[in-house]
Structures are given as C-alpha cells and as structure tokens.
Write a protein that holds these residues in place. Structure first.
Motif, mmCIF file in Angstrom:
data_model
loop_
_atom_site.group_PDB
_atom_site.id
_atom_site.type_symbol
_atom_site.label_atom_id
_atom_site.label_comp_id
_atom_site.label_asym_id
_atom_site.label_seq_id
_atom_site.Cartn_x
_atom_site.Cartn_y
_atom_site.Cartn_z
ATOM 1 N N VAL A 165 13.490 45.554 -97.760
ATOM 2 C CA VAL A 165 12.985 45.593 -96.389
ATOM 3 C C VAL A 165 12.927 47.023 -95.842
ATOM 4 N N LEU A 166 14.068 47.695 -95.791
ATOM 5 C CA LEU A 166 14.101 49.024 -95.168
ATOM 6 C C LEU A 166 13.406 50.068 -96.037
ATOM 7 N N GLU A 167 13.867 50.188 -97.281
ATOM 8 C CA GLU A 167 13.218 51.157 -98.164
ATOM 9 C C GLU A 167 11.778 50.762 -98.460
ATOM 10 N N GLY A 168 11.528 49.475 -98.569
ATOM 11 C CA GLY A 168 10.164 49.025 -98.860
ATOM 12 C C GLY A 168 9.170 49.519 -97.834
ATOM 13 N N ALA A 169 9.533 49.422 -96.560
ATOM 14 C CA ALA A 169 8.644 49.890 -95.493
ATOM 15 C C ALA A 169 8.471 51.406 -95.549
ATOM 16 N N LEU A 170 9.577 52.119 -95.761
ATOM 17 C CA LEU A 170 9.521 53.581 -95.792
ATOM 18 C C LEU A 170 8.738 54.085 -96.998
ATOM 19 N N TRP A 171 8.959 53.480 -98.149
ATOM 20 C CA TRP A 171 8.301 53.930 -99.373
ATOM 21 C C TRP A 171 6.803 53.615 -99.338
ATOM 22 N N THR A 172 6.433 52.465 -98.809
ATOM 23 C CA THR A 172 5.014 52.141 -98.691
ATOM 24 C C THR A 172 4.315 53.135 -97.767
ATOM 25 N N VAL A 227 -2.002 51.052 -93.113
ATOM 26 C CA VAL A 227 -0.865 50.206 -93.469
ATOM 27 C C VAL A 227 0.429 50.721 -92.840
ATOM 28 N N LYS A 228 0.434 51.977 -92.421
ATOM 29 C CA LYS A 228 1.668 52.548 -91.868
ATOM 30 C C LYS A 228 2.100 51.860 -90.576
ATOM 31 N N LYS A 229 1.143 51.313 -89.834
ATOM 32 C CA LYS A 229 1.496 50.565 -88.623
ATOM 33 C C LYS A 229 2.315 49.327 -88.987
ATOM 34 N N ALA A 230 1.890 48.648 -90.047
ATOM 35 C CA ALA A 230 2.623 47.478 -90.508
ATOM 36 C C ALA A 230 4.001 47.869 -91.040
ATOM 37 N N CYS A 231 4.085 49.038 -91.676
ATOM 38 C CA CYS A 231 5.369 49.507 -92.194
ATOM 39 C C CYS A 231 6.368 49.731 -91.064
ATOM 40 N N ARG A 232 5.902 50.312 -89.973
ATOM 41 C CA ARG A 232 6.790 50.544 -88.835
ATOM 42 C C ARG A 232 7.274 49.218 -88.239
#
Length: 201
Positions: free
Chosen positions: A96-103, A120-125
């Motif tokens: 969850v946490l690293e997945g969002a940051l790494w994407t 996609v960065k909006k979805a990551c945030r």
C-alpha cells in the motif's frame, strides 16, 4: 563485516537503519541502480544487495528479514501469531504505502519518458492517503506497530514516511500517525542512518 551494495539515498536506507539498530558494522558500495556493479549480483538492477561472506541477498525486505532472523532481534519468531501479525504489517507497508510511492516515482523519473503516465500520480496520492488511514486504524496503544517491540515493518513504514516527504506526498500534521513517525525519527539508529546518508551525498 556486512557490505551493502547500493547508493544510500534508496531502499538501502532500510538496511543501513537496521544495521545501526543492531549495532553491526558494515561498509557501503554506493553503486547506483542499474549500474554494472549491482547488475552483477541482481539482474534487475535494483538496489540494495547485502553481502554476508559468501552469501548475497537482494530485495530490502528479504535482507531485513534475514538480518533480524539471524540476530534474533527486532522480530518475532517464525510460526508464532506475533510473527504473522508482524508480517501482515510488512506486507501492508510494501503493497500500500510503498506501492503508491514507487508507482509515482516510476511515472515521474524512473521509467523512460515515453512509458510514463503522469496522471496516475493523482491516484497514487489518494492510495497513499488511504493507506495512512488504515495505518491509523491499525496502530494500537504501543509505541510501534507491534506494541512495545520495534520490528521490521517499523523500518519499512518509517522509510516510506521519509520517501513521502521527498515526493511531496501529504503526511498528517498531528494525531497518532504523526506521533508514530516522530517516535521512529527519534531513534538513535534512525539518526545514525540519516547522518551517514547525508554524508554520502
């Protein structure tokens, strides 16, 4: 003495932090990702790698798990209920946490420009924020995710918090997660690790 292969301002920070907590000596070969040095031990080109005698271990989670199991500290024994919960926190941190940051990172500077999807960065945030809400709900009364015992997932989550600051992701300005991150940063092992990272820049 252990040897870490990998530029310190990467996931190598996790291994450095853990070795500082363990009080074990180590040296660093500051090889960048995708360099010939790291590709010689990890075909993916990802850092870090840990060299322990004739053994080389890649992937930061595997390295941290190996070290804590080997030294019998900052972990619960395999096969116990506590270890199952500990591992669930580790998996949550990575997924969850690293997945969002790494994407977000892959779509900002890691992937070649033609293979980036900036939107996609909006979805990551959003996913990262949702993850922090989950973390808040899962935190108990203890200072760490496993109560009084500092363990591997604390290192992974703490590293993700620092990564989030660098990536300009929002962190809570107060509350239990804020207090938790503050406790992690106050540890001597964390302070020693960050001093060595800064010295390497």
């Amino acid at each position: 003495m252990y040897k870490i292969i990998g530029f310190p301002q990467t996931r190598a920070m996790r291994v450095m932090w853990l070795l500082e907590e363990l009080g074990e000596p180590y040296e660093i070969d500051p090889a960048p990702p995708q360099s010939d040095t790291i590709r010689a031990v990890n075909p993916s080109g990802k850092v870090p790698a840990l060299v322990d005698g004739d053994l080389t271990v890649t992937e930061s989670i595997a390295i941290c798990t190996y070290l804590t199991d080997k030294h019998g500290r900052f972990t619960f024994a395999a096969g116990t209920p506590e270890r199952a919960i500990q591992d669930s926190f580790t998996q949550f941190a990575v997924d969850v946490l690293e997945g969002a940051l790494w994407t977000a990172a892959k779509n900002t500077f890691v992937n070649p420009e033609e293979f980036r999807a900036p939107d996609v960065k909006k979805a990551c945030r959003y996913e990262f924020a949702q993850g922090l809400e989950t973390l808040s709900a899962r935190l108990g009364d203890g200072p760490y995710v496993m109560g009084e015992t500092f363990t591997v997932p604390d290192i992974i989550i703490g590293h993700c918090a620092g990564w989030a600051v660098a990536a300009k992701f929002d962190l809570p300005p107060d509350g239990p997660v804020y207090d938790y991150f503050k406790r992690l940063r106050s540890r001597d092992g964390y302070k020693a690790m960050t001093a060595k990272v800064k010295a390497a820049l």
